[in-house]
Design an enzyme around this catalytic site. Sequence first.
Site, mmCIF file in Angstrom:
data_model
loop_
_atom_site.group_PDB
_atom_site.id
_atom_site.type_symbol
_atom_site.label_atom_id
_atom_site.label_comp_id
_atom_site.label_asym_id
_atom_site.label_seq_id
_atom_site.Cartn_x
_atom_site.Cartn_y
_atom_site.Cartn_z
ATOM 1 N N ASN A 23 -0.459 50.458 -44.758
ATOM 2 C CA ASN A 23 -0.042 49.839 -43.501
ATOM 3 C C ASN A 23 0.164 50.836 -42.364
ATOM 4 O O ASN A 23 0.610 50.450 -41.294
ATOM 5 C CB ASN A 23 1.261 49.061 -43.701
ATOM 6 C CG ASN A 23 1.080 47.883 -44.626
ATOM 7 O OD1 ASN A 23 0.007 47.292 -44.681
ATOM 8 N ND2 ASN A 23 2.099 47.558 -45.371
ATOM 9 N N VAL A 73 1.625 51.717 -37.065
ATOM 10 C CA VAL A 73 2.138 50.860 -38.124
ATOM 11 C C VAL A 73 1.612 49.459 -37.884
ATOM 12 O O VAL A 73 1.733 48.922 -36.779
ATOM 13 C CB VAL A 73 3.685 50.853 -38.138
ATOM 14 C CG1 VAL A 73 4.222 49.900 -39.192
ATOM 15 C CG2 VAL A 73 4.217 52.267 -38.368
ATOM 16 N N CYS A 74 1.025 48.873 -38.913
ATOM 17 C CA CYS A 74 0.463 47.534 -38.773
ATOM 18 C C CYS A 74 1.055 46.622 -39.840
ATOM 19 O O CYS A 74 0.806 46.797 -41.022
ATOM 20 C CB CYS A 74 -1.054 47.565 -38.922
ATOM 21 S SG CYS A 74 -1.793 45.931 -38.759
ATOM 22 N N LEU A 75 1.842 45.705 -39.391
ATOM 23 C CA LEU A 75 2.365 44.662 -40.257
ATOM 24 C C LEU A 75 2.255 43.354 -39.499
ATOM 25 O O LEU A 75 2.477 43.317 -38.288
ATOM 26 C CB LEU A 75 3.839 44.919 -40.579
ATOM 27 C CG LEU A 75 4.155 46.179 -41.372
ATOM 28 C CD1 LEU A 75 5.653 46.401 -41.407
ATOM 29 C CD2 LEU A 75 3.616 46.056 -42.779
ATOM 30 N N ARG A 122 3.512 41.858 -35.144
ATOM 31 C CA ARG A 122 2.589 41.312 -34.149
ATOM 32 C C ARG A 122 3.208 40.092 -33.507
ATOM 33 O O ARG A 122 3.856 39.287 -34.174
ATOM 34 C CB ARG A 122 1.280 40.897 -34.819
ATOM 35 C CG ARG A 122 0.428 42.055 -35.170
ATOM 36 C CD ARG A 122 -0.970 41.560 -35.518
ATOM 37 N NE ARG A 122 -1.436 42.398 -36.591
ATOM 38 C CZ ARG A 122 -1.920 41.959 -37.733
ATOM 39 N NH1 ARG A 122 -2.034 40.675 -37.968
ATOM 40 N NH2 ARG A 122 -2.318 42.789 -38.649
#
Length: 169
Positions: free
Chosen positions: A100, A107-109, A113
Amino acid sequence: MITLSQRLKRRTQNDEANTSRASIRDRLLVKEAQEMAQLLPPSCSVHYANENDLSKFTLTVKPTEGYWEGGIFKFDVNVTDEYNMVPPVVKCVTKLWHPNITESGEVCLSLLRRHSVDGMGWSPIRRLNDVDLLNFEDPLNVEAADMYRHSKEEFKMKVMEYVANYAKD
């Protein structure tokens, strides 16, 4: 035609709205900072560069088990004036191998978003404590996610390499 007095009145109203929004954020952050202090495990700590500004802080995570055990990972968190309508901005400042998190710290969760296809994105009922980095269903670092799915031993070795090279004091 817009007169100067109308412009000034609008500007004052906009400033008041921004101040009101920021004060809502600040009231929420006071409560959430207290909750974080009580709920964070001993392996995590929060540092505020300015104790009068709860909107910018560094979260330090020192895992005591799992793939990242023994590492020290720092995350910069910026809670904008629009919080809790928009998620905080989180950046990992420690280079690590994680599905992630990119090597540059993005940081991508789904949770972070505003609009998420899985319906799990940020909403005003979310809180800072809801952020969970161990959900690998929404990877940003696809290579790390594929390695985790197909070769856990290779993934573990790569994580250990990153911990040794980048996540020590």
